[in-house]
Each structure stands twice: as structure tokens, then as C-alpha cells.
Design an enzyme around this catalytic site. Sequence first.
Site, mmCIF file in Angstrom:
data_model
loop_
_atom_site.group_PDB
_atom_site.id
_atom_site.type_symbol
_atom_site.label_atom_id
_atom_site.label_comp_id
_atom_site.label_asym_id
_atom_site.label_seq_id
_atom_site.Cartn_x
_atom_site.Cartn_y
_atom_site.Cartn_z
ATOM 1 N N LYS A 174 17.543 -13.644 20.189
ATOM 2 C CA LYS A 174 18.627 -12.654 20.313
ATOM 3 C C LYS A 174 18.838 -11.931 18.981
ATOM 4 O O LYS A 174 18.955 -10.704 18.936
ATOM 5 C CB LYS A 174 19.915 -13.371 20.729
ATOM 6 C CG LYS A 174 21.182 -12.574 20.572
ATOM 7 C CD LYS A 174 22.387 -13.363 21.052
ATOM 8 C CE LYS A 174 23.224 -13.949 19.943
ATOM 9 N NZ LYS A 174 24.076 -13.020 19.211
ATOM 10 N N ASP A 175 18.870 -12.693 17.895
ATOM 11 C CA ASP A 175 19.150 -12.078 16.595
ATOM 12 C C ASP A 175 17.982 -11.211 16.123
ATOM 13 O O ASP A 175 18.188 -10.149 15.525
ATOM 14 C CB ASP A 175 19.478 -13.162 15.560
ATOM 15 C CG ASP A 175 20.814 -13.838 15.860
ATOM 16 O OD1 ASP A 175 21.505 -13.378 16.785
ATOM 17 O OD2 ASP A 175 21.157 -14.819 15.186
ATOM 18 N N SER A 211 19.401 -19.987 21.799
ATOM 19 C CA SER A 211 20.105 -18.741 22.128
ATOM 20 C C SER A 211 20.187 -17.796 20.941
ATOM 21 O O SER A 211 20.713 -16.705 21.066
ATOM 22 C CB SER A 211 21.521 -19.084 22.578
ATOM 23 O OG SER A 211 22.199 -19.671 21.489
ATOM 24 N N CYS A 212 19.687 -18.235 19.766
ATOM 25 C CA CYS A 212 19.977 -17.442 18.567
ATOM 26 C C CYS A 212 18.795 -16.647 18.032
ATOM 27 O O CYS A 212 18.911 -15.432 17.825
ATOM 28 C CB CYS A 212 20.493 -18.359 17.474
ATOM 29 S SG CYS A 212 21.924 -19.294 18.001
ATOM 30 N N PHE A 213 17.685 -17.317 17.752
ATOM 31 C CA PHE A 213 16.607 -16.635 17.038
ATOM 32 C C PHE A 213 16.147 -15.369 17.771
ATOM 33 O O PHE A 213 16.085 -14.290 17.189
ATOM 34 C CB PHE A 213 15.418 -17.572 16.815
ATOM 35 C CG PHE A 213 15.623 -18.595 15.729
ATOM 36 C CD1 PHE A 213 16.779 -18.615 14.969
ATOM 37 C CD2 PHE A 213 14.649 -19.550 15.461
ATOM 38 C CE1 PHE A 213 16.981 -19.564 13.966
ATOM 39 C CE2 PHE A 213 14.824 -20.495 14.462
ATOM 40 C CZ PHE A 213 15.996 -20.499 13.720
#
Length: 499
Positions: free
Chosen positions: A302-303, A298-300
Site C-alpha cells: 500500500k505504501d 497491509s503496509c508495504f
Amino acid sequence: MIPSEALAGATPDGSSTVRSIADRRAATPEGPVPGTVGVVGLGYVGLPTALGFAHHGASVVGFDIRADLRRYIARGATPVHEPGLPELLRDGLDAERFRVARSWSELARAADTFFLCLPTPSRPDGGIDLGALRAGSERLGRALRGRSSRPLVVVKSTVVPGTTEGTVRPILERASGKVGPELGVAANPEFIAEGSMVHDVLRPERVVLGVSDPRDAEALARLYAPFHVPVCSMPTAAAELVKYASNAFLAARVALANEISRLAEASGVDVDTVLTTVGRDPRIGPSFLSAGPGFGGSCFEKDLRALVAEGRRRKIPLTVVKGILRSNDEQAEHAFRLIDRAVGGARRRRIAVLGLAFKPGTDDVRGTRAEPIVRAALRAGARVRLHDPVALEKFRRAFRDRSGRPRRRGSVEFCRSVEDALRGADAAVLVTPWPEYGAFPRAWSREMRSPLVVDLRRALREDVRYRGDFLWVGLGTPSAAGIHPESATPISAVAEDGR
Ligand code: UGA
């Protein structure tokens, strides 16, 4: 007690240093942590954060707007699959260092330092949606109105530079009636990775503090003192940017490893031989160089999308960051082409997909690479049978929510056992490197119609790959180009012969 596996690598010699909360308090030279910590949002970030502070001796009160989640956690149940987290929760509740508040006012009364651990999901344009963070700041601010002592509110959510001071502070000031120095506001990004949350939260590599008032720097440094880790204090916007820059560097390494793996396949060499050797250069280092079907989670993504949007807003073309995202999408396509070629055309083939979580150790399927691979297989006319030791139900729900009913009856089947998934299959595609897949027992290959394993992570043990009861095709290896193993140099030979 937390299982030592959850803390593997917690100390340089790999031994577990976890002690009970009482031991830890006694052992903390700085003495007990002042005040009570409040944690707003008890999701993937908030719950481990709260329990990390409790473990290190603080008194912690958590709150979430979801009443069902509050009740669940207060009963000692963890909402996500995460090694060691249930034990950490049990420890915190038993020692009465962690409890769940039932309302904003109860939370505001109980604590002095509040961590906002609220989601900042992607908007369609890639920018972050601050809806939850704004609403949480507003509610907390209102609950803090009228209190005499000076509260400190810390943003743990991932936010673009300027958000804590430019968006969160004004909302808190308006809602609480406390302005300027009457209210402490800081940023403290998290670096917790799923699957190793307990280790990451108890033994972070570093703590990053974005502070504008020396009192807040001092209070937070004291709160983190029992963690015995480096604390890096800096202006608030710098701390916010550290988080994005860290994820961008990590994602860049994975994307580069993946691109090198494509070249390795085409050149008939083994990507791990190449990148293990590259990683021996201390300027590069060995971690995050494992090629696969692309990064998920969910992070890379999105960021990186948030960085690109921020660059667009500030008229700074972040060419490399855009390239990482593109390269990552291409890698999933490349992985499917590899499967398609290995199986001799996916149409009408039965393909078993092993591993649906975005990485081992979690049941999180957000951004999992299994999804584009399954979709590509279905588009090509294959039948897919899916297995995951913990994420089957989450994947089923996410997949159904996005695609409705499958086009053909039986085109997607969710299997509770690996044997079931493999029965009659023309290929097994290993997507998530769960350790239980590594041995690929002979009984598994016997279930298959044509025993072929397409290993997108090179997760099968080296002694198993060429055992003879199935054909192994590993992403990033000569086998992906149909090259026989005998002509390839084994990685150990290279690793041992250092000169
Ligand atoms: C990542 C960061 O590692 C954390 O530091 C950060 O706190 C977190 O994002 C966040 O921003 O909240 P996470 O997404 O949980 O953590 O998991 P990672 O271990 O970073 O893996 C991300 C993806 O990259 C996975 O799909 C993994 O399989 C893939 N990956 C990772 C590779 O393909 N190769 C590698 O060598 C490493």
C-alpha cells in the site's frame, strides 16, 4: 502483566523491563504526563497506541465509530491476535488509565491531545483514500467546537507529505471554528509491526514528530518522555515522508534478498550463507534480509503504491520503488514455479499449504503470499489443503469473499490440524514460518503420500531438513536446483570461520 515473550528484545540484554503502570508512573522522572490523550480509531494502530500511552502513565480515552468494537474492547477483549496485547489491555483497564468513550462529544470533552489512527487504504490508482481520515477529522472538529482550551490533533495515520497541514488542518479548522494558532496540528507516524506490536509500541526505536508550533513539539515530547527513546522533531511533511521512506527501505531490502535468493538457487549456493555474511557489513546490517515468497501485509505494498502515485502526481519517476513492487509479484510467481517443479507438475497433486497469516505472530491475512500461491496452485489443477494455527478463519473469509465458491468440490479444504492438512498430500508448502512448523515431526511426514516439503522460508530446523523421512526443498538453497546437501557448505561453517 504482559508476557515477557511479547517484549523479547525490549532491552539490549533481552530481559523484560515492563513494570506495572503504577511503578512506571512513580519511576518517571519527568512527573505525570499532562492532560488526557484521546485516540480516534481502535484498530491495528489505534489500540496499541492508546495502550502504549496508558502503560507509560498517561490517562487515555479511546473511541471508534464501530459500536461493536467499542463494546468489545471496553470488556477487555482484543479484536486481533497479537502476543501481549490482551494483557496490555487488561492492565490499562484495571489501572483505569484506559477507557473507551461512547461518543465523539464524550471523547472531545475528556481529552486535550487527540491521535487520529484511521485507515488510509489504497485507491485503485495506488493513491491513498482519505475518506476515513477526512470524516474523522470533521467529526472530531465539530465535537471540539466551543471548547475554551487549545486542542492538539496528531495524525498517526500514514499519509503522503502535505496531508496533515493541507487536508486535515483545514477540515479541523472549518469544523471546530478554531483557526491558526488556536489549534495544534501535528504528524506522528507509527512504526509498529504486527506480531511485535507490544514491544514496538512500548519501546519504539525512535519517535518521529512533525510539528509546526514549538508548543506542540514541547507537549508531545513531554508525552513521550516516559518512553525514554529518541524523539526526532521536524517539519510536518518531513515526518510524513519518514514513514514512507522507512517502509520503502525495508521493502527494498526484502525484494533484494529475494532476487539474490533466485541467483543463489541458480548458482547452487545458500542464500542465508550469502546474506548473513553481507549483513555483517555494518553499513548494511543483518535485519530484513530473509528471502521468502515476497513481502505481504497491509503496509508495504500500500505504501509503495502510494509513493508511486505521489511520484506520478509530482512528475518524479520513482523507478526503484516501482521495481520493488514488480519484483515482489515476481517472487510469488517464482515460489509457485519452485513448488510446481518440485512436485513434478501441480496438476492433480494434493498440496498442503502450511501458514496463511502474512507473518507469524498475527492472524492478519491482508496481502499474505499464501493467497497468490494457493490461487496459482488451483489454476494449475491442484487440490489444496490449508492450515494455520490462528489465521484459518480469517483466510477462509477473505478467500471466499474474493473468489466465491471454489470451482471444484474439495479443491480447497481448510484443516484444523497439520496432520489433517498433510494427510495424503504430495507436498507440504511452508509459507508462514510459525515456530510450531520448525520441527516437522516424523508423524507428519508419515501422513503424506509422497513426503516432500517445499520450504519457502527455510523455517525447518537445520537438523530436521535432511533427517531422511522426507525430501526438503528450500527456497534460496541448492536443494531448489536439485543439488544434494553434501556438496553445499553449511552456514555454520561460514559463520564461525570469520577470517
Ligand atoms: C511494517 C514495518 O515493519 C513497520 O515498521 C510499519 O510500522 C508497518 O509496516 C506499517 O507501515 O504499519 P508489518 O507489515 O507489520 O510492518 O510487518 P514486517 O515485519 O515489516 O513484515 C512485512 C512483510 O515482509 C512480511 O510478509 C514478512 O514476512 C516479510 N519479510 C520481512 C520478509 O520476507 N523478509 C524479511 O527479512 C523481513
